[in-house]
Structures are given as structure tokens and as C-alpha cells.
Design an enzyme around this catalytic site. Structure first.
Site, short mmCIF file in Angstrom:
data_model
loop_
_atom_site.label_atom_id
_atom_site.label_comp_id
_atom_site.label_asym_id
_atom_site.label_seq_id
_atom_site.Cartn_x
_atom_site.Cartn_y
_atom_site.Cartn_z
N ASP A 85 0.81 -1.22 0.00
CA ASP A 85 0.00 0.00 0.00
C ASP A 85 0.84 1.27 0.00
O ASP A 85 2.06 1.22 0.21
CB ASP A 85 -0.95 0.00 1.21
CG ASP A 85 -0.27 -0.50 2.48
OD1 ASP A 85 0.96 -0.45 2.56
OD2 ASP A 85 -0.99 -0.95 3.39
N ASP A 121 -7.26 -2.52 14.32
CA ASP A 121 -8.65 -2.83 13.95
C ASP A 121 -8.72 -4.07 13.06
O ASP A 121 -9.76 -4.35 12.45
CB ASP A 121 -9.31 -1.62 13.26
CG ASP A 121 -8.62 -1.23 11.96
OD1 ASP A 121 -7.69 -1.95 11.52
OD2 ASP A 121 -9.00 -0.20 11.36
N HIS A 151 -6.92 -4.72 10.32
CA HIS A 151 -6.66 -4.58 8.88
C HIS A 151 -5.35 -5.24 8.46
O HIS A 151 -4.39 -5.31 9.23
CB HIS A 151 -6.70 -3.11 8.44
CG HIS A 151 -5.58 -2.25 8.94
ND1 HIS A 151 -5.78 -1.01 9.51
CD2 HIS A 151 -4.23 -2.42 8.94
CE1 HIS A 151 -4.62 -0.48 9.83
NE2 HIS A 151 -3.66 -1.31 9.50
N GLU A 165 -9.59 -1.98 5.65
CA GLU A 165 -10.23 -1.66 6.91
C GLU A 165 -11.48 -2.54 7.11
O GLU A 165 -11.93 -3.19 6.17
CB GLU A 165 -10.62 -0.18 6.93
CG GLU A 165 -9.42 0.78 6.82
CD GLU A 165 -8.60 0.87 8.11
OE1 GLU A 165 -8.50 -0.12 8.85
OE2 GLU A 165 -8.03 1.95 8.36
C1 F6R Z 1 1.57 -1.29 6.05
C2 F6R Z 1 0.34 -2.04 6.20
C3 F6R Z 1 -0.43 -2.03 7.49
C4 F6R Z 1 0.45 -2.28 8.71
C5 F6R Z 1 -0.37 -2.21 9.99
C6 F6R Z 1 0.49 -2.37 11.24
O1 F6R Z 1 2.12 -1.48 4.76
O2 F6R Z 1 -0.08 -2.65 5.27
O3 F6R Z 1 -1.44 -3.00 7.42
O4 F6R Z 1 1.05 -3.53 8.59
O5 F6R Z 1 -1.04 -0.99 10.07
O6 F6R Z 1 1.37 -1.30 11.36
P1 F6R Z 1 2.51 -1.29 12.47
O7 F6R Z 1 3.48 -2.35 12.07
O8 F6R Z 1 3.14 0.09 12.37
O9 F6R Z 1 1.85 -1.55 13.76
#
Ligand code: F6R
Length: 263
Positions: free
Chosen positions: A67, A136, A138, A143
Site C-alpha cells: 500500500d 482494527d 486490517h 479496513e
Molecule cells: C503497512 C500495512 C499495514 C500495517 C499495519 C500495522 O504497509 O499494510 O497493514 O502492517 O497498520 O502497522 P505497524 O506495524 O506500524 O503496527
């Protein structure tokens, strides 16, 4: 899903880097899906170490990131493209033309998303997809409520995600409200999936996506339907799992299966 519980962040990172390195050694032109965020930083550090110490070769692999924030230029210091170059790519011998990160400042996100999907297909599909998880539930920026059939597209970010990611920006207002993300359908087509999570803040959602029902309200729970998904947690992220002893028992007794099938 195979659940591996490690004592701390360092061992989670080492274990996941070893799994990725094994896949790269097995297939030199591996197609690797990558995530950003705090969680994989240690894994990327370990991979860079393996490159330096053992010559782990990245020159033939192709990477696709999950992403990117909408409207951020690739060289913006908060872009995921910048993150990847800082934390992994500039430390290894990757070929820049084999690196794909969604282009946040594209003129036409819809056309771009279709093009991105085509690039993944033309590369032969993703062999191994690395994932983190949001509080959450994701994966990517899918989401709660995202369709399990979804493909790369623009998604609006949840309030919780905006708050969680504000730590990377000067102020919360600066966090983009939209992102281009691979869909759950895109992620689920990867041949293998490796999800990593650490810290107490992820304990509840880890219990939900591993031991709860499959639901689009926790999009990571889709991994329960994947044929080859490995989840590596540190002790804190695993602290609310009800079947912890069972996962540990399976890990410690794998040799029994190997013996039974003669390996
Ligand atoms: C980032 C992504 C997100 C993160 C998630 C956890 O490329 O796809 O799904 O993996 O938000 O983020 P952290 O590792 O910062 O807790």
C-alpha cells in the site's frame, strides 16, 4: 494457519527474516510482497544483515508493496516508498526496476490500480506476502468491512488507523485519509503468507483474527481460509490467545510428523 510464538521482538524478527531468506534461497527470482510500519523494521534489518554476512542475494527478486498513502509523492519522507528504501532496499542488492510500490500521487488511481494488479500477474503472482496487522484487524489498508474479493484500489482509513499512524507525522491532521492498497482478494492469491505482530496493543486483535470467526470486520481473519499462512507473534501479542499451549505443543512436536512421513 501455523502459529509461532516467540519470546520477544528480536526473535520474532529473526524468525521471520529466516523464513523469507529460505524462500529467496529456494527461488532466486522470488516475487515477494512487502509491508511497512513499525512491525517489519527488525525483519528488514535482519535481512540486510543476512545480505551483508552471508551474501543473501536480492538481485533477481521482484517486490510488490501492499500500500501507499494517496497523494504522497514517492520521495516524500512519510511515503511508504521512502520507508522501504530507508529500511531495506538501500541496504541490499535489489534491482530498482524490480521494485513496485503503489504510486500515491498518480493522476488516476483507478487506472493505476488495474496496472498494479497486471504487474503482479505478469510477474507470475506473489510467492510470499509479508503482512503486519492494524489494531482494527486490517491487513494492507483493508479496513473493517472490506470485501474478501477486493483488489487493489483506494480505501478510506479508519479513525483508529489515522490515530495510530499519526506518530510518523508532525501532527494528526497531516495523516492522509486515503490510501491505495492491495485488496484481500489480491493478498489471498499469494502462494504463501507470513503475518508478524508484536506488542500488547496487538494482543486482542491477534486473539480475534486467529481464534475468532472469519469476518470482514477483522479482515486478517481471511487468512484462516488460506492454504499456507504462517503467523509469528511475540509473547505480548500472543498473551490473549486461548490455545497458546496447543500452538507451542505443535511447534515442539513437529519432529513426530516428520518421523511419521519418513523425513
Ligand atoms: C503497512 C500495512 C499495514 C500495517 C499495519 C500495522 O504497509 O499494510 O497493514 O502492517 O497498520 O502497522 P505497524 O506495524 O506500524 O503496527
Amino acid at each position: 494457519m501455523e502459529i509461532i510464538i516467540t519470546p520477544d521482538y528480536e526473535s520474532m524478527s529473526k524468525t521471520s527474516a529466516e523464513i523469507i531468506a529460505k524462500e529467496i534461497r529456494r527461488k532466486h527470482d522470488l516475487v515477494l510482497g512487502l509491508a511497512t510500519g513499525d512491525t517489519p523494521i527488525g525483519t528488514y534489518r535482519e535481512l540486510a544483515n543476512l545480505h551483508k554476512a552471508e551474501g543473501l542475494d536480492f538481485s533477481k527478486i521482484t517486490t510488490f508493496n501492499l500500500d501507499e498513502y494517496l497523494d504522497l509523492a514517492p520521495l516524500h519522507k512519510n511515503s511508504y516508498n521512502y520507508f522501504m528504501w530507508e529500511n531495506l532496499f538501500k541496504h541490499v542488492n535489489i534491482s530498482p526496476h524490480k521494485v513496485f510500490v503503489p504510486q500515491g500521487n498518480t493522476d488516476d488511481p483507478e487506472v493505476f490500480s488495474d496496472w498494479y494488479e497486471r504487474q503482479i500477474r505478469d510477474a507470475g503472482g506473489i510467492d510470499l506476502q509479508v503482512l503486519g496487522i492494524g489494531r482494527d484487524g486490517h491487513i494492507g489498508f483493508n479496513e473493517p468491512g472490506s470485501s474478501f474479493a477486493s483488489r487493489t484500489r483506494v480505501k478510506g482509513l479508519y479513525e483508529q488507523t489515522i490515530k495510530d499512524n499519526a506518530r510518523f507525522f508532525d501532527k494528526e491532521e497531516d495523516v492522509p485519509r486515503f490510501a491505495i492498497t492491495m485488496g484481500i482478494g489480491t493478498i489471498m492469491e499469494a502462494k504463501k503468507i507470513l503475518l508478524i505482530a508484536n506488542g500488547e496493543a496487538k494482543a486482542e486483535v491477534c486473539r480475534e483474527f486467529i481464534e475468532g470467526p472469519v469476518t470482514s470486520q477483522i479482515t486478517a481473519s481471511a487468512l484462516q481460509l488460506h492454504s499456507y499462512a504462517i503467523v509469528i507473534l511475540d509473547a505480548e501479542a500472543a498473551s490473549k490467545l486461548k490455545r497458546k499451549e496447543y500452538y507451542n505443543w505443535i511447534r515442539d512436536n513437529k519432529h513426530i510428523v516428520r518421523k511419521q512421513i519418513g523425513r
